[in-house]
Design an enzyme around this catalytic site. Sequence first.
Site, mmCIF file in Angstrom:
data_model
loop_
_atom_site.group_PDB
_atom_site.id
_atom_site.type_symbol
_atom_site.label_atom_id
_atom_site.label_comp_id
_atom_site.label_asym_id
_atom_site.label_seq_id
_atom_site.Cartn_x
_atom_site.Cartn_y
_atom_site.Cartn_z
ATOM 1 N N LYS A 153 0.838 -1.210 0.000
ATOM 2 C CA LYS A 153 0.000 0.000 0.000
ATOM 3 C C LYS A 153 0.874 1.261 0.000
ATOM 4 C CE LYS A 153 -3.830 -2.403 2.215
ATOM 5 N NZ LYS A 153 -4.700 -2.650 3.372
ATOM 6 N N GLN B 34 -4.951 -1.777 9.608
ATOM 7 C CA GLN B 34 -4.839 -3.071 8.944
ATOM 8 C C GLN B 34 -5.387 -4.178 9.852
ATOM 9 O OE1 GLN B 34 -3.845 -3.366 5.784
ATOM 10 N NE2 GLN B 34 -4.068 -5.596 5.740
ATOM 11 N N ASP C 94 -11.302 2.241 3.845
ATOM 12 C CA ASP C 94 -11.628 0.811 3.743
ATOM 13 C C ASP C 94 -13.129 0.584 3.551
ATOM 14 O OD1 ASP C 94 -9.363 -0.838 3.836
ATOM 15 O OD2 ASP C 94 -9.159 -0.606 6.020
#
Length: 295
Positions: free
Chosen positions: A54, A98, A121
């Site tokens: 990422k 995460q 997200d």
Amino acid sequence: MTAKRIDGKAIAAAIREEIREEVAQLKQQTGRTPGLAVILVGDDPASHVYVRQKAKACEKAGIHSVTDHLPADISQEALLEKVAYYNDHPDFHGLLVQLPLPDHLDANAVIDAIHPAKDVDCFHPYNVGLLTIGRPRFKPATPAGIVELLKRSGISPAGKHVVILGRSNIVGKPLANLLVQKHPDANAIVTVLHSAAKELPPFTRQADILVAAIGRPEYVPGDWIKPGAVVIDVGVNRVPADNEKGYRLVGDVKFDEAVEVASYITPVPGGVGPMTIAMLLRNTLTAFRLQVMQG
Ligand code: GUN
């Protein structure tokens, strides 16, 4: 029949190039740089790989990013303080934590604490709600990546029977929510299969588009697939291998069998995975626009 491989890596690279150009334009227009903050807790090896990917993708696109690596034994309170810090930081328009988190932490409480306007997200209940009622602000990265892969491969899900194996909050459920919408890129008839199904093949064999997202290595054999179906394999499973790394990656589908039955198939790696990152970058630009250009 041998299935055509859908090259997610190439499609994602094209999208990332589009995003890079968009970032340059936004910088010129606003004098500001889109930013993404990534919080990583602990030492899960796969999470480390994803987070590195990422950060690298952000850098290539011209997006400013920081990875805040926190110790595995961090307290819930300290983690929530970090989330609050990035929520309030004007240089980071996107924020993600995460997953998975270590067991002693409450992931739901952490997700609830992320500012909905920074939730790239699309895990916050507010954004999940908007998605469900067909007014998405963000679209969750992996499901959005699958929809984009189909679109750019010339495969329309409209009126097709899409069978999704797996009901996770990250893939199965939000993908069903995206594909069922009355939208030209969606409009599918959707079945979500999960562990309560007594038998899977009677369902999977009806799929025009079969999406496997259960996290079990090579679980779906070729004879569960209708001839000519499109197979989207979301699985990223590490299995032991006699190589330098000690493992190799396989999907949830037995690729060698499925490729003989399907019309299109995504490989693992190089199928859905690269699309997830491209869609995260796209969401970061959405967050930037929300905060900088409409704020
Ligand atoms: N773990 C596996 N996939 C994801 C994802 O898309 N976002 C986050 N934050 N964690 C993940």
